[in-house]
Motif scaffolding. Sequence first.
Motif, PDB file in Angstrom:
ATOM      1  N   UNK A 156      -1.987   3.902   6.109  1.00 39.64           N
ATOM      2  CA  UNK A 156      -1.524   3.228   4.898  1.00 39.64           C
ATOM      3  C   UNK A 156      -2.733   2.580   4.238  1.00 39.64           C
ATOM      4  N   UNK A 157      -2.947   2.910   2.982  1.00 40.96           N
ATOM      5  CA  UNK A 157      -4.075   2.374   2.226  1.00 40.96           C
ATOM      6  C   UNK A 157      -3.578   1.346   1.223  1.00 40.96           C
ATOM      7  N   UNK A 158      -4.349   0.290   1.048  1.00 39.15           N
ATOM      8  CA  UNK A 158      -4.004  -0.736   0.061  1.00 39.15           C
ATOM      9  C   UNK A 158      -5.275  -1.242  -0.610  1.00 39.15           C
ATOM     10  N   UNK A 159      -5.101  -1.718  -1.826  1.00 36.92           N
ATOM     11  CA  UNK A 159      -6.221  -2.274  -2.586  1.00 36.92           C
ATOM     12  C   UNK A 159      -6.609  -3.617  -1.980  1.00 36.92           C
ATOM     13  N   UNK A 215     -15.611  -1.488   0.119  1.00 41.81           N
ATOM     14  CA  UNK A 215     -14.846  -2.711   0.328  1.00 41.81           C
ATOM     15  C   UNK A 215     -13.670  -2.887  -0.606  1.00 41.81           C
ATOM     16  N   UNK A 216     -13.311  -1.850  -1.348  1.00 39.46           N
ATOM     17  CA  UNK A 216     -12.227  -1.961  -2.329  1.00 39.46           C
ATOM     18  C   UNK A 216     -10.861  -1.585  -1.774  1.00 39.46           C
ATOM     19  N   UNK A 217     -10.853  -0.928  -0.619  1.00 41.80           N
ATOM     20  CA  UNK A 217      -9.607  -0.431  -0.027  1.00 41.80           C
ATOM     21  C   UNK A 217      -9.580  -0.787   1.449  1.00 41.80           C
ATOM     22  N   UNK A 218      -8.413  -1.182   1.915  1.00 39.17           N
ATOM     23  CA  UNK A 218      -8.188  -1.426   3.338  1.00 39.17           C
ATOM     24  C   UNK A 218      -7.259  -0.340   3.863  1.00 39.17           C
ATOM     25  N   UNK A 219      -7.344  -0.067   5.156  1.00 41.33           N
ATOM     26  CA  UNK A 219      -6.476   0.942   5.771  1.00 41.33           C
ATOM     27  C   UNK A 219      -5.912   0.372   7.067  1.00 41.33           C
ATOM     28  N   UNK A 220      -4.649   0.707   7.324  1.00 37.40           N
ATOM     29  CA  UNK A 220      -4.020   0.317   8.582  1.00 37.40           C
ATOM     30  C   UNK A 220      -3.164   1.488   9.058  1.00 37.40           C
ATOM     31  N   UNK A 221      -2.947   1.532  10.336  1.00 36.25           N
ATOM     32  CA  UNK A 221      -2.130   2.598  10.916  1.00 36.25           C
ATOM     33  C   UNK A 221      -0.697   2.104  11.062  1.00 36.25           C
ATOM     34  N   UNK A 237       0.798  -1.210   0.000  1.00 37.22           N
ATOM     35  CA  UNK A 237       0.000   0.000   0.000  1.00 37.22           C
ATOM     36  C   UNK A 237       0.836   1.269   0.000  1.00 37.22           C
ATOM     37  N   UNK A 238       0.156   2.381   0.217  1.00 37.43           N
ATOM     38  CA  UNK A 238       0.797   3.701   0.217  1.00 37.43           C
ATOM     39  C   UNK A 238       0.206   4.557   1.326  1.00 37.43           C
ATOM     40  N   UNK A 239       1.026   5.434   1.912  1.00 38.21           N
ATOM     41  CA  UNK A 239       0.482   6.388   2.871  1.00 38.21           C
ATOM     42  C   UNK A 239      -0.382   7.427   2.157  1.00 38.21           C
ATOM     43  N   UNK A 240      -1.364   7.932   2.868  1.00 36.00           N
ATOM     44  CA  UNK A 240      -2.298   8.895   2.276  1.00 36.00           C
ATOM     45  C   UNK A 240      -1.568  10.090   1.675  1.00 36.00           C
ATOM     46  N   UNK A 241      -0.549  10.593   2.355  1.00 34.63           N
ATOM     47  CA  UNK A 241       0.185  11.750   1.845  1.00 34.63           C
ATOM     48  C   UNK A 241       0.840  11.487   0.504  1.00 34.63           C
ATOM     49  N   UNK A 242       1.365  10.297   0.326  1.00 34.25           N
ATOM     50  CA  UNK A 242       1.998   9.954  -0.951  1.00 34.25           C
ATOM     51  C   UNK A 242       0.959   9.827  -2.057  1.00 34.25           C
ATOM     52  N   UNK A 243      -0.195   9.273  -1.734  1.00 35.60           N
ATOM     53  CA  UNK A 243      -1.276   9.165  -2.726  1.00 35.60           C
ATOM     54  C   UNK A 243      -1.677  10.568  -3.175  1.00 35.60           C
ATOM     55  N   UNK A 244      -1.890  11.452  -2.205  1.00 34.85           N
ATOM     56  CA  UNK A 244      -2.287  12.829  -2.523  1.00 34.85           C
ATOM     57  C   UNK A 244      -1.245  13.509  -3.397  1.00 34.85           C
ATOM     58  N   UNK A 245       0.015  13.307  -3.062  1.00 36.78           N
ATOM     59  CA  UNK A 245       1.098  13.928  -3.826  1.00 36.78           C
ATOM     60  C   UNK A 245       1.163  13.377  -5.251  1.00 36.78           C
TER      61      UNK A 245
END
Length: 99
Positions: free
Chosen positions: A72-75, A60-66, A32-40
Amino acid sequence: MDEKAIIAALSALAQESRLRVFRLLVIAGPAGLPAGQIAEELAVTPNTLSFHLSHLKNAGLVAVRRDGRSLIYSARYDQARGLVDYLTEKCCSRTPCCD
């Protein structure tokens, strides 16, 4: 996947920014990727990204973990496969068109 889940997934992906986010997460892989990197990478403001990630997560298409202070978001590949499988499960059942 049941029809309600299919409709939610298709609805979430039927928006340009959410489709771009999901495709980026698929490319990123299971880490996955951190939210900040996705935004950038997608040139999206953080609050707009949060809105879109919420839609994808609710579908249900994305999971998130701290990870520390980062989200951190992942497909969710299982859900993406379920969507594709549902759409193609009876492919060519009326006429021979593919293998």
